[in-house]
Design a protein around this motif. Sequence first.
Motif, PDB file in Angstrom:
ATOM      1  N   ASP A   1       0.809  -1.224   0.000  1.00  0.00           N
ATOM      2  CA  ASP A   1       0.000   0.000   0.000  1.00  0.00           C
ATOM      3  C   ASP A   1       0.841   1.274   0.000  1.00  0.00           C
ATOM      4  N   THR A   2       2.147   1.129  -0.140  1.00  0.00           N
ATOM      5  CA  THR A   2       3.021   2.305  -0.246  1.00  0.00           C
ATOM      6  C   THR A   2       3.567   2.379  -1.664  1.00  0.00           C
ATOM      7  N   PRO A   3       3.979   3.563  -2.110  1.00  0.00           N
ATOM      8  CA  PRO A   3       4.535   3.673  -3.462  1.00  0.00           C
ATOM      9  C   PRO A   3       5.800   2.834  -3.634  1.00  0.00           C
ATOM     10  N   VAL A   4       5.895   2.182  -4.765  1.00  0.00           N
ATOM     11  CA  VAL A   4       7.061   1.365  -5.120  1.00  0.00           C
ATOM     12  C   VAL A   4       7.660   1.964  -6.380  1.00  0.00           C
ATOM     13  N   ASP A   5       8.962   2.180  -6.371  1.00  0.00           N
ATOM     14  CA  ASP A   5       9.621   2.743  -7.551  1.00  0.00           C
ATOM     15  C   ASP A   5      10.027   1.661  -8.547  1.00  0.00           C
ATOM     16  N   ILE A   6      10.503   0.531  -8.015  1.00  0.00           N
ATOM     17  CA  ILE A   6      10.991  -0.555  -8.869  1.00  0.00           C
ATOM     18  C   ILE A   6      10.385  -1.873  -8.415  1.00  0.00           C
ATOM     19  N   VAL A   7       9.859  -2.638  -9.370  1.00  0.00           N
ATOM     20  CA  VAL A   7       9.487  -4.023  -9.110  1.00  0.00           C
ATOM     21  C   VAL A   7      10.637  -4.836  -9.695  1.00  0.00           C
ATOM     22  N   ASN A   8      11.399  -5.484  -8.812  1.00  0.00           N
ATOM     23  CA  ASN A   8      12.576  -6.269  -9.195  1.00  0.00           C
ATOM     24  C   ASN A   8      12.187  -7.740  -9.117  1.00  0.00           C
ATOM     25  N   VAL A   9      12.305  -8.455 -10.241  1.00  0.00           N
ATOM     26  CA  VAL A   9      11.733  -9.798 -10.334  1.00  0.00           C
ATOM     27  C   VAL A   9      12.788 -10.900 -10.404  1.00  0.00           C
ATOM     28  N   PHE A  10      12.672 -11.829  -9.453  1.00  0.00           N
ATOM     29  CA  PHE A  10      13.477 -13.046  -9.426  1.00  0.00           C
ATOM     30  C   PHE A  10      12.532 -14.227  -9.657  1.00  0.00           C
ATOM     31  N   ARG A  11      12.085 -14.397 -10.875  1.00  0.00           N
ATOM     32  CA  ARG A  11      11.226 -15.525 -11.262  1.00  0.00           C
ATOM     33  C   ARG A  11      11.710 -15.993 -12.625  1.00  0.00           C
ATOM     34  N   ARG A  12      11.400 -17.227 -12.979  1.00  0.00           N
ATOM     35  CA  ARG A  12      11.811 -17.731 -14.290  1.00  0.00           C
ATOM     36  C   ARG A  12      11.111 -16.936 -15.392  1.00  0.00           C
TER      37      ARG A  12
END
Length: 143
Positions: free
Chosen positions: A72-83
Amino acid sequence: MVQNPSNETRRQLLEDAKTIAVVGLSNKPDRTSYMVAAAMQNAGYTIIPVNPIIAGETVLGEKAVATLAEIDTPVDIVNVFRRSEDIPPVAEDTLAMKQKPKVFWMQQGISNDEAAKKVREAGIEVVSDLCIKVDHALLRIGK
């Protein structure tokens, strides 16, 4: 093939960012996701662990959530560790966030053209197949 933003653009994105949601963050210190997130946290970023398996647990001093929708807070980067093949649902979750991030960052070895296209069309920068920690160091952020 995903075209990454220029070095200068990535440098600016990293300099402007404060909060990174780390999708697939492990609670095991020997995992790459943990090491990278810890390094980014040490560099001054707020980390939000996103992993349904460890939701509710504390990782790197932060409470893990199951999904991006729970943030519920602002996120600048979604960093993804998924295949790479698991990226489309993460992209959909990113697009459904109340406050859209500025960057959708797929870690080194991870790329998905279809997901990248959708995210980019929504006005979010896309970085693919680059390690955020390595990029942070190479681009000399904060130096």
